[in-house]
Design a protein around this motif. Structure first.
Motif, PDB file in Angstrom:
ATOM      1  N   ASP A  91       0.831  -1.211   0.000  1.00 35.66           N
ATOM      2  CA  ASP A  91       0.000   0.000   0.000  1.00 35.66           C
ATOM      3  C   ASP A  91       0.859   1.252   0.000  1.00 35.66           C
ATOM      4  O   ASP A  91       0.519   2.256  -0.642  1.00 35.66           O
ATOM      5  N   GLN A  94       2.166   1.872  -3.498  1.00 37.98           N
ATOM      6  CA  GLN A  94       1.101   2.313  -4.390  1.00 37.98           C
ATOM      7  C   GLN A  94       0.723   3.770  -4.121  1.00 37.98           C
ATOM      8  O   GLN A  94       0.507   4.550  -5.052  1.00 37.98           O
ATOM      9  N   LYS A  95       0.662   4.156  -2.842  1.00 40.26           N
ATOM     10  CA  LYS A  95       0.331   5.537  -2.505  1.00 40.26           C
ATOM     11  C   LYS A  95       1.436   6.492  -2.957  1.00 40.26           C
ATOM     12  O   LYS A  95       1.158   7.589  -3.435  1.00 40.26           O
ATOM     13  N   GLN A  98       1.097   6.923  -6.670  1.00 36.49           N
ATOM     14  CA  GLN A  98      -0.063   7.766  -6.978  1.00 36.49           C
ATOM     15  C   GLN A  98       0.230   9.236  -6.658  1.00 36.49           C
ATOM     16  O   GLN A  98      -0.195  10.137  -7.386  1.00 36.49           O
ATOM     17  N   ALA A 104      -3.455   4.918  -9.910  1.00 34.99           N
ATOM     18  CA  ALA A 104      -3.278   3.942  -8.831  1.00 34.99           C
ATOM     19  C   ALA A 104      -3.568   2.518  -9.278  1.00 34.99           C
ATOM     20  O   ALA A 104      -2.817   1.589  -8.969  1.00 34.99           O
ATOM     21  N   GLU A 105      -4.659   2.306 -10.027  1.00 41.29           N
ATOM     22  CA  GLU A 105      -5.084   0.946 -10.370  1.00 41.29           C
ATOM     23  C   GLU A 105      -4.516   0.450 -11.702  1.00 41.29           C
ATOM     24  O   GLU A 105      -4.650  -0.721 -12.020  1.00 41.29           O
ATOM     25  N   CYS A 108       0.249   1.998 -11.109  1.00 38.30           N
ATOM     26  CA  CYS A 108       0.872   1.743  -9.809  1.00 38.30           C
ATOM     27  C   CYS A 108       0.640   0.308  -9.349  1.00 38.30           C
ATOM     28  O   CYS A 108       0.185   0.051  -8.221  1.00 38.30           O
ATOM     29  N   ALA A 130       5.145  -0.613  -9.062  1.00 39.42           N
ATOM     30  CA  ALA A 130       4.607   0.743  -8.846  1.00 39.42           C
ATOM     31  C   ALA A 130       5.660   1.813  -9.099  1.00 39.42           C
ATOM     32  O   ALA A 130       5.922   2.672  -8.255  1.00 39.42           O
TER      33      ALA A 130
END
Length: 792
Positions: A91, A94-95, A98, A104-105, A108, A130
């Motif tokens: 997570d 990914q953050k 982003q 993100a989807e 990443c 990512a």
């Protein structure tokens, strides 16, 4: 500029483009194989981007890399999953991705981009993670696929962007990679990851916004009397620095480095001292912008000097849809780098840099050359011993003056249509004792073109549709042991046999396919795989008697006589519109119709199209024998064979008006109208009809614009009161109603060995219909007269 002037210019350009495309060289596949649901496929729910493959024949596996997962599939049946390992992003990663402006989807996530064999059960794998590339080792043991916990940074080994082209190759324990070195993708790099890592300079003269395509290893030190080094070859495209063009001009390149390069002592420290590049030439016959390389495959030979690179190219202009294939000999590329002239930058007026051929003195230790026996005799044992003069020269002049010419002097294949994306090549031993390079070329709409070169003639054996919906092929691999081809796209992977000899039912069709994999087995009476015969064990004389194969000539004279086509008898009713079905087995064949032995041509009475012959408003004079013949040109000869024979007989007056179908079925009473698609024009008329339609449309536009200028108004054209017939797709075709009353067509049941005919469909004036899958005629009420081909 007035609207009339603008439209006139538009019309002229449109017609010029249309006519230029009309004369474009084009190679047509002999057979088109539609989508078949029985092919082995793999797709997992919620998983996308199946674009990385590794064939592990010793393990019986196909390693398939997708988004956040690696699958170990059965090499003989990829629908069977042996093992899998998931590799997602945290997570936090990914953050962070982003936050830097990425989706993100989509972006990443962790896309598997690298899969290389290290040893029998160990693989090297890298993912985008990512936009934070990461690499590690993966093992397969006792049916389990395991990703080792120790991971390493993949910067320079794997791209940040999951959709950016890149390439890599594993040589021993060293990874050679060509990708981007930073998050923005603005620092291209060619790198060797090892204890003595090397990379390219960040200079536009070395790499200028490149798109990396392919990288491979050639063992040129093997049996080399000059003591030369092994080479790594890289294929890519980039913005040209050597051409003066109003916009960025993309050119295709081949570059190479030496395997044992150690970098320079003072100049080019930890940089390649052997990086050289040259332009790849794959020019079309007509003037055009340089084509752009999309994929390359190295067909290896036991003698590396005879190894050949095959490459597919696509146009960089949006107005062209012509793809090409060119072949390049490894030795020819090496000679250009070893003996060719260099280009050098010179400054001209207004501080503009122009690249010209270097005519000055070249250092004695040739720049870009590997360390060989001649260098060692001068005390230069490695690149660290190279003089600064040599290193400074290659740092500033890595580009060769000449281009690498194709092996044949011109493209092997020129194909108009869906653009080529990938290719692989197999080396096949045929019954004549020769080996042939069979090319499998993937396209952007999910087809594979199977092609081979016979004595300078490129022949496309067949085109196979792999995906039901158009889907660009993004990766392809071969398995020689299983005789399978594997293709991957965004939405799934497909397994296809390299040959399907059972597709050819007749000896004539088997031989005319000219497929090196297939031959006609005289004893078994079927088309079978040559590789399955004991010819491979060294008994060619036996199989020259038992199997028939004629690749270069397409000679069918040794085929046994085929069964005579029996005529099909039908009763003719005056006033009906009659369809006689006949579809050739080959895209290269032309269909000719004979009526009572005399040739028929399309006119207001008869219409010849791809699916057969349409007789409009039949009369008693149309009774007689109709023969459909297929004429195929093979190596300068025309081979003609009879496909179907129809005998039409007039109906005796006073018979009961009922519709009888073949095989004893009859139907009476009202039913829903059966839908029908209009016949397609013949293939050789398509371009001419298209040109006529284009001219008509443009003429109408000119007339409309003139009227608009005169009247300052608009015209609306109300739809004509024509009849409408709805087809199976929900579209309507307008067919002029006829005043003639529909008559009944009464066929006489006859069995025929031919299977290329359609069904019998009759339409009555009260919208009744009758249908049988075994018949061959079609009568339709209300077609009206056919004045020209455009009305069909």
């Amino acid at each position: 500029m007035s609207p009339l002037t603008v439209l006139g210019v538009f019309c002229g350009l449109f017609l010029l483009l249309f006519l230029s495309e009309y004369d474009t060289h084009n190679c047509v596949p002999r057979k088109s194989v539609p989508y078949q649901g029985n092919m082995k496929r793999f797709r997992a729910e919620g998983i996308w981007n199946y674009s990385t493959m590794l064939v592990q024949e010793d393990l019986g596996l196909l390693l398939l890399g997708a988004r956040e997962v690696v699958y170990a599939l059965d090499i003989s049946d990829i629908s069977v999953t042996k093992a899998e390992v998931y590799w997602g992003v945290t997570d936090e990663k990914q953050k962070d991705c982003q936050y830097k402006g990425k989706h993100a989807e989509i972006e990443c996530r962790n896309y598997i981009r690298t899969l290389h064999k290290v040893d029998n059960s160990r693989m090297y794998v890298c993912g985008t993670n990512a936009f934070s590339p990461t690499c590690g080792y993966m093992t397969y043991s006792e049916g389990n696929l395991t990703l080792e916990k120790t991971l390493e940074e993949g910067k320079g080994k794997c791209p940040f962007d999951p959709f950016q082209r890149y390439s890599s190759v594993m040589v021993g324990n060293y990874l050679y990679s060509a990708t981007s070195f930073n998050f923005l993708g603005s620092e291209p790099i060619v790198q060797r990851s090892s204890t003595s890592s090397l990379r390219t300079e960040f200079k536009s003269s070395w790499l200028n916004e490149p798109t990396f395509v392919y990288m491979d290893f050639v063992p040129e030190s093997r049996n080399n009397p000059e003591g030369d080094d092994d080479k790594i070859y890289l294929f890519f495209s980039e913005n040209a620095v050597e051409y003066d063009f109003y916009n960025k001009l993309v050119v295709s390149r081949v570059a190479r480095v030496c395997k044992e390069d150690m970098g320079g002592q003072r100049t080019l420290q930890k940089k390649w001292t052997s990086f050289l590049k040259a332009r790849l030439d794959c020019s079309l016959p007509e003037p055009s912008l340089p084509s752009v390389v999309q994929d390359v495959f190295l067909l290896r030979d036991a003698d590396w000097r005879r190894s050949v690179f095959y490459a597919v190219f696509t146009p960089q202009s949006c107005t062209s849809d012509v793809s090409t294939v060119c072949a390049y000999n490894v030795s020819a590329i090496g000679r250009l780098f070893d003996t060719g002239k260099f280009k050098t930058p010179v400054t001209v007026a207004t501080s503009h840099v122009k690249w010209v051929m270097y005519s000055g003195e070249v250092p004695t230790t040739r720049p870009g050359a590997c360390i060989n026996n001649a260098a060692r005799s001068q005390g230069i044992m490695s690149s660290l011993d190279l003089p600064d003069k040599t290193l400074q020269f290659i740092r500033d002049r890595p580009l060769m003056d000449e281009a690498v010419a194709p092996l044949t002097g011109h493209p092997l294949l020129v194909k108009k249509g869906a653009k080529f994306t990938r290719l692989v090549v197999d080396n096949v031993l045929a019954l004549d004792g020769e080996r042939y390079a069979v090319l499998f070329i993937g396209t952007e709409d999910g087809y594979v073109q199977k092609a081979v070169n016979y004595a300078g003639e490129m022949f496309i054996i067949e085109e196979i549709q792999l995906y039901q919906n158009p889907d660009a092929i993004k990766t392809m691999r071969l398995s020689i042991s299983t005789g399978q081809l594997y293709a991957g796209s965004d939405y799934g992977a497909v397994q296809m046999p390299l040959s399907d000899c059972g597709r050819y039912d007749l000896c004539l069709d088997c031989v005319l396919a000219r497929d090196p994999y297939c031959g006609w087995d005289l004893s078994a009476g079927l088309c079978s795989a040559v590789a399955n015969s004991t010819y491979a064990s060294g008994t060619p004389s036996y199989f020259s008697r038992k199997m028939i194969q004629s690749l270069k000539d397409g000679d069918v004279s040794k085929c046994p006589e085929s069964e005579t086509v029996k005529p099909e008898n039908y009763t003719l009713f005056p006033g009906n519109n009659i369809k006689l079905s006949c579809t050739p087995d080959s895209n290269l064949a032309e269909v000719h119709w004979l009526f009572s032995g005399q040739p028929l041509f399309s006119d207001t009475k008869y219409y010849i199209y791809d699916e057969g012959l349409l007789i409009h408003n039949a009369s008693a004079e149309d009774a007689g024998r109709y023969t459909c013949e297929s004429a195929e040109r093979v190596n300068g000869r025309t081979l003609t064979r009879t496909m179907a024979i129809y005998q039409l007989q007039t109906h005796p007056e006073g018979s009961e008006m009922t519709t009888e179908l073949p095989y004893g079925h009859s139907t009476q009473g009202p039913e829903e109208p059966h839908t029908m698609d209009p016949p397609e024009p013949r293939r050789d008329d398509l371009r001419l009809v298209g040109l006529q339609v284009a001219v008509a449309i443009l003429s109408l536009m000119l007339v409309g614009l003139v009227a608009w200028n005169l009247c300052k108004g608009q015209f609306k054209k109300s739809p004509s009161a024509t009849g409408q017939l709805k087809d199976q797709s929900g579209n309507y075709m307008h067919i002029q109603n006829s005043d003639s009353e529909i008559k009944q067509l009464k066929p006489t049941p006859v069995h025929n060995a031919n299977n290329n005919h359609g069904a019998v469909i009759t339409f009555n004036g009260n919208r009744e219909h009758n249908f049988s899958p075994g018949g061959n005629l079609l009568t339709v009420d209300g077609l009206g007269y056919i004045n020209d081909e455009s009305e069909i």
